[in-house]
Design a protein around this motif. Structure first.
Motif, PDB file in Angstrom:
ATOM      1  N   ARG A   1     -17.844 -11.668   7.577  1.00 50.81           N
ATOM      2  CA  ARG A   1     -16.533 -12.310   8.126  1.00 50.81           C
ATOM      3  C   ARG A   1     -16.231 -10.768   9.232  1.00 50.81           C
ATOM      4  N   LYS A   2     -16.338 -10.521   8.345  1.00 49.56           N
ATOM      5  CA  LYS A   2     -14.817  -9.550   9.362  1.00 49.56           C
ATOM      6  C   LYS A   2     -15.568  -8.379  10.371  1.00 49.56           C
ATOM      7  N   GLN A   3     -17.324  -8.627  10.491  1.00 49.65           N
ATOM      8  CA  GLN A   3     -18.611  -8.174  11.598  1.00 49.65           C
ATOM      9  C   GLN A   3     -18.168  -8.819  12.494  1.00 49.65           C
ATOM     10  N   ILE A   4     -18.608 -10.377  12.165  1.00 44.13           N
ATOM     11  CA  ILE A   4     -18.846 -12.043  12.853  1.00 44.13           C
ATOM     12  C   ILE A   4     -17.656 -11.255  14.038  1.00 44.13           C
ATOM     13  N   ALA A   5     -16.563 -11.774  13.395  1.00 39.07           N
ATOM     14  CA  ALA A   5     -15.326 -11.735  13.815  1.00 39.07           C
ATOM     15  C   ALA A   5     -15.323 -10.572  14.934  1.00 39.07           C
ATOM     16  N   SER A   6     -15.296  -9.517  14.556  1.00 36.46           N
ATOM     17  CA  SER A   6     -14.936  -8.107  15.160  1.00 36.46           C
ATOM     18  C   SER A   6     -16.443  -7.820  16.294  1.00 36.46           C
ATOM     19  N   SER A   7     -16.873  -8.418  16.410  1.00 39.19           N
ATOM     20  CA  SER A   7     -18.525  -7.936  17.166  1.00 39.19           C
ATOM     21  C   SER A   7     -18.635  -9.348  17.716  1.00 39.19           C
ATOM     22  N   ILE A   8     -18.329 -10.415  18.081  1.00 35.27           N
ATOM     23  CA  ILE A   8     -18.486 -11.488  19.202  1.00 35.27           C
ATOM     24  C   ILE A   8     -17.150 -11.340  19.723  1.00 35.27           C
TER      25      ILE A   8
ATOM     26  N   MET B   1     -21.749 -21.932  13.567  1.00 32.24           N
ATOM     27  CA  MET B   1     -22.595 -20.883  14.894  1.00 32.24           C
ATOM     28  C   MET B   1     -21.311 -20.267  12.722  1.00 32.24           C
ATOM     29  N   VAL B   2     -20.697 -20.132  12.722  1.00 28.05           N
ATOM     30  CA  VAL B   2     -20.270 -18.672  12.114  1.00 28.05           C
ATOM     31  C   VAL B   2     -20.688 -18.611  11.036  1.00 28.05           C
ATOM     32  N   SER B   3     -21.324 -19.870  10.037  1.00 27.69           N
ATOM     33  CA  SER B   3     -21.632 -20.561   8.956  1.00 27.69           C
ATOM     34  C   SER B   3     -23.221 -20.387   8.910  1.00 27.69           C
ATOM     35  N   ARG B   4     -23.360 -20.460  10.391  1.00 33.56           N
ATOM     36  CA  ARG B   4     -24.545 -20.342  10.282  1.00 33.56           C
ATOM     37  C   ARG B   4     -25.396 -18.653  10.385  1.00 33.56           C
ATOM     38  N   LEU B   5     -24.112 -18.076  10.794  1.00 33.56           N
ATOM     39  CA  LEU B   5     -24.866 -16.365  11.435  1.00 33.56           C
ATOM     40  C   LEU B   5     -24.755 -15.499   9.769  1.00 33.56           C
TER      41      LEU B   5
ATOM     42  N   HIS C   1     -29.434 -21.166  16.934  1.00 32.52           N
ATOM     43  CA  HIS C   1     -28.899 -23.018  16.737  1.00 32.52           C
ATOM     44  C   HIS C   1     -28.398 -22.946  15.418  1.00 32.52           C
ATOM     45  N   SER C   2     -27.418 -24.063  15.997  1.00 34.59           N
ATOM     46  CA  SER C   2     -26.227 -24.869  15.235  1.00 34.59           C
ATOM     47  C   SER C   2     -25.423 -25.553  16.035  1.00 34.59           C
ATOM     48  N   ASN C   3     -24.628 -26.419  15.766  1.00 37.79           N
ATOM     49  CA  ASN C   3     -23.849 -27.636  16.311  1.00 37.79           C
ATOM     50  C   ASN C   3     -22.970 -27.660  17.155  1.00 37.79           C
ATOM     51  N   THR C   4     -22.245 -27.192  16.240  1.00 32.67           N
ATOM     52  CA  THR C   4     -20.628 -26.430  17.109  1.00 32.67           C
ATOM     53  C   THR C   4     -20.305 -24.551  16.415  1.00 32.67           C
ATOM     54  N   PRO C   5     -19.171 -24.853  17.607  1.00 31.99           N
ATOM     55  CA  PRO C   5     -18.802 -23.373  17.027  1.00 31.99           C
ATOM     56  C   PRO C   5     -18.645 -23.074  15.868  1.00 31.99           C
ATOM     57  N   ARG C   6     -17.743 -24.007  14.789  1.00 30.71           N
ATOM     58  CA  ARG C   6     -17.501 -23.125  13.597  1.00 30.71           C
ATOM     59  C   ARG C   6     -18.742 -23.224  12.864  1.00 30.71           C
TER      60      ARG C   6
END
Length: 464
Positions: free
Chosen positions: A361-368, A340-344, A333-338
């Protein structure tokens, strides 16, 4: 009146019909007094009907209900005006073999959502628009009776100790129910209907949710085993889009799906479906989405699909994406891609594992690899408004770039107008797509304004 006596019948008064004039049925034509009599008689007849027949309508059960009704008329227990007898009998059959006044709405394939706010207020979503419809319930107790019919076959309890529950109808439709004391104005329920014919990518193109080029690009991303998150607000169509994207997974792969309430419907042969289990009674065990994600890692999956991440399972999902389970999909659930990152980031912090924010943040950037942003616009239409590539970490910020996006241009006759355009950048994972046989031309990623500049003659050439 004495205990067990039927409720008195007042002179019939017409029930109000709301704006959706195409609906007809007994719950729209019977006054509340007769609906109360329907419920009373149904409760008397039901014990004589086999339990298995109370959830399906067939000729034998209909005949049994008619006979019981005629017997009640002969004994003077019910007195229905002749003009309303047919509607009364139909309502009685629906009350015993189905879900009462909801049957009218459940049978209409054009309705996607049903929202009962109380005995006097029901809304439906039809064609993306929400409208009130004059479907009546006798009272709040009538709604609670229907709720019990929904949850009982699933072994779940709804009472004052447990006033909320999620459930599924036999056709797969998702149900949420709330009763007092949590529901202040009386029992309410919300039904997200399960489509009999699942949407396909061709349907989404026809409805204007995306272009054929975007569809082919998404197919390439799924086949090439990119990790994809479908992001969107409530009722934006995330699950439907996730189901469509899952259809691109090659048939030979082993897929594990994990959901809070099973909604995905994959056509591939090698699929294991798992559903979270909530405790029904004190002392019952609970199996959470997070438990199922951890267990899925031991099942040798080629792909893991989580219907929606809402909590600490986000960390386990990212770790799965980053440790050999490529090509996994989920929604959030999030309204924009940006957003989405904050929500994650927030969901990972809820996991109970203490990680520094820069590590998260490194985990998010390397996984998705890809974010697909779905939205329900003001006119009720649903569109993919961003297909966004996850790039890297720049300083303390996760950087992204749009591969495709939707540009809204205005409104005409109540319909939003706009266009899908490329983001102007060729995705960095383009080589992965080529390895799997998808070689897109550079022009597919060039914005119209960039193309116009490219087509203009060089002024230096004119001077020569």
């Amino acid at each position: 009146p004495s205990a067990g006596a039927p409720p008195p019948v007042a002179p019939p008064t017409p029930a109000p019909i709301a704006s959706l004039s195409s609906f007809t049925g007994p719950s729209l034509t019977l006054p509340k007094e007769l609906l109360a009599r329907v419920v009373w008689l149904a409760e008397k007849i039901e014990p004589s009907i086999p339990e298995a027949s109370r959830y399906k309508r067939d000729a034998q059960t209909e005949q049994a209900v008619r006979e019981k009704y005629q017997a009640a008329v002969q004994r003077g227990l019910v007195n229905v005006p002749p003009a309303q007898e047919r509607a009364f009998l139909e309502a009685l059959i629906q009350e015993i073999t189905g879900f009462g006044p909801l049957e009218l709405l459940l049978s209409d394939d054009s309705i996607s959502e049903i929202m009962v706010n109380g005995p006097n207020q029901t809304y439906v979503e039809k064609g993306g628009k929400i409208s009130e419809i004059g479907v009546n319930f006798a009272d709040s107790a009538h709604i609670e009776r229907i709720i019990q019919k929904i949850v009982k076959p699933l072994g779940r309890e709804v009472n004052r100790r447990r006033p909320m529950s999620d459930a599924r109808l036999p056709d797969g439709s998702r149900v949420n129910v709330v009763i007092p004391p949590c529901a202040i104005d009386g029992a309410s329920l919300t039904i997200r209907k399960f489509r009999k014919n699942q949407l396909t990518i061709e349907d989404l193109i026809k409805y204007g949710s995306l272009t054929p080029e975007m569809a082919k690009f998404l197919e390439a991303c799924v086949v090439s085993k990119l990790n994809i998150i479908v992001s969107g607000g409530s009722s934006s169509g995330k699950t439907s889009l996730l189901n469509v994207l899952s259809g691109f997974i090659p048939a030979g792969e082993r897929i594990v799906t994990i959901e809070d309430a099973a909604e995905l419907s994959l056509k591939q042969p090698h699929v294991i479906r798992a559903e979270a289990k909530k405790p029904n009674r004190p002392g019952d065990s609970e199996v959470s989405i997070r438990d199922l994600v951890k267990n899925a890692l031991r099942m040798r999956p080629d792909r893991i699909i989580v219907g929606e991440v809402r909590g600490g399972e986000a960390l386990d999902m990212l770790q799965a994406m980053n440790t050999g389970h490529e090509g996994s999909l989920t929604s959030i659930h999030s309204n924009t891609p940006r957003d989405m990152v904050s929500r994650l980031e927030t969901l990972i912090l809820m996991s109970g594992v203490e990680l520094p924010l820069d590590v998260i943040r490194k985990q998010i950037a390397s996984s998705i690899d890809l974010i697909v942003q779905q939205a329900r616009l003001r006119d009720g239409s649903r569109k993919i408004i961003n297909i966004t590539e996850m790039i890297s970490i720049t300083g303390e910020t996760v950087t992204t770039q749009d591969v495709f996006l939707y540009e809204e241009q205005g409104e005409q006759n109540g319909q939003i107008t706009g266009r899908f355009v490329p983001g102007g950048f060729r995705p960095r994972f383009d080589n992965r797509l080529k390895v799997h046989g998808y070689d897109f031309p550079p022009s597919m990623f060039i914005r119209p304004d960039q193309q116009a500049r490219l087509n203009q003659p060089d002024p230096r050439e004119r001077r020569r």
